[in-house]
Design an enzyme around this catalytic site. Structure first.
Site, PDB file in Angstrom:
ATOM      1  N   CYS A  74       1.025  -0.927   0.278  1.00 11.90           N
ATOM      2  CA  CYS A  74      -0.096  -0.146  -0.024  1.00 11.90           C
ATOM      3  C   CYS A  74       0.559   0.765   0.149  1.00 11.90           C
ATOM      4  O   CYS A  74       1.133   1.175   1.256  1.00 11.90           O
ATOM      5  CB  CYS A  74      -0.568   0.307   1.234  1.00 11.90           C
ATOM      6  SG  CYS A  74      -1.963   1.707   1.504  1.00 11.90           S
ATOM      7  N   CYS A 110      -5.482   6.054  -3.376  1.00 15.32           N
ATOM      8  CA  CYS A 110      -4.288   4.582  -3.957  1.00 15.32           C
ATOM      9  C   CYS A 110      -3.320   4.998  -4.354  1.00 15.32           C
ATOM     10  O   CYS A 110      -2.879   5.180  -5.315  1.00 15.32           O
ATOM     11  CB  CYS A 110      -5.203   3.960  -4.030  1.00 15.32           C
ATOM     12  SG  CYS A 110      -4.608   2.178  -4.827  1.00 15.32           S
TER      13      CYS A 110
END
Length: 264
Positions: free
Chosen positions: A73, A199
């Site tokens: 991530c 993101c």
């Protein structure tokens, strides 16, 4: 009693746990999902453990909001750097840590802007209306006329669970369109199973896909997300995209203390 911290990077938010003493119940999917639940828990897109590692400053372990350990991530990586500095793990403004996709170098400035080195990228699958690549997590980059008119949750889920990725464990889905001042990105994240405000690995994938398809001509771009702007820079050496950096803010939202197993 355990301390939980909440951090956010351009609206992508995370529960942070200092697990250097190994007290957190790793792999407890129900607990992690509970902590990430926005009605019954703290509320977050994911949970990150800061752990010891003998070869690096620390280890990052990332779980999606569904409680399952996941791939890299990018925004979480930026946030864990800010968290590591708060925990005294970093001795200066730079760090080197290990995550599921390998080693990452990062720096952080006085304004909590984190510059995080992402993994190198070499394999890029180009199709007429989309590009697929892995920037630490798998990403489908879909070109659209107007990203603001996309039903991200419905269309993202259809692609994430569709035949393209059915045998690959699914993919994150990014929708991208040209705006008057650059490019806008909206992302459906697997594991969250919904749109997130931004993101990091997705924005990184979009930047490389834009350059690879000659929609931008310089190896640096600032992309607009619902949660704010993120900058991606890189170098291209032959077929290899290297020295890939994701840059943006990372901020602490709050800290709470809670007894594990008790509703937060």
């Amino acid at each position: 009693m355990m301390n939980f911290y909440k951090y956010q990077g351009t609206g992508n938010d995370f529960v942070m746990v200092d697990n250097r003493k190994g007290l957190f119940a790793k792999g407890d999917t129900a607990l992690i999902a509970h902590l990430c639940h926005r009605r019954f828990g703290i509320g977050a897109d994911g949970l990150i453990l800061l752990e010891n590692d003998p070869a690096y400053d620390f280890r990052m372990v990332y779980y999606n909001a569904d409680g399952r350990e996941s791939t890299m991530c990018g925004n979480g990586g930026r946030c864990v750097v800010a968290f590591a500095r708060e925990m005294g793990v970093m001795t200066g403004d730079s760090t080197r840590f290990i995550a599921v996709d390998g080693v990452h170098h990062a720096t952080i400035d006085a304004q909590n802007k984190v510059h995080l080195q992402m993994k190198d990228v070499q394999t890029i699958d180009v199709h007429p209306d989309y590009v697929f690549l892995d920037t630490g997590s798998p990403h489908h980059v879909q070109w659209v006329a107007d990203v603001d008119k996309v039903d991200v949750k419905t269309e993202g889920a259809a692609l994430r669970y569709g035949e393209l990725y059915a045998d690959k464990g699914g993919s994150n889905i990014n929708f991208v369109s040209l705006t008057t001042d650059g490019f806008a990105v909206r992302t459906y994240e697997r594991g969250v199973e919904d749109e997130t405000y931004s993101c990091g690995t997705g924005v990184t994938a979009v930047a490389i896909a834009l350059y690879h398809t000659a929609q931008i001509t310089t190896p640096a771009v600032t992309l607009h997300t619902k949660g704010g702007d993120l900058k991606v820079t890189f170098e291209k050496q032959g077929a290899l995209y290297q020295q890939v950096y994701l840059s943006g803010p990372a901020e602490k939202v709050f800290k709470i203390s809670e007894v594990l197993g008790v509703s937060c």
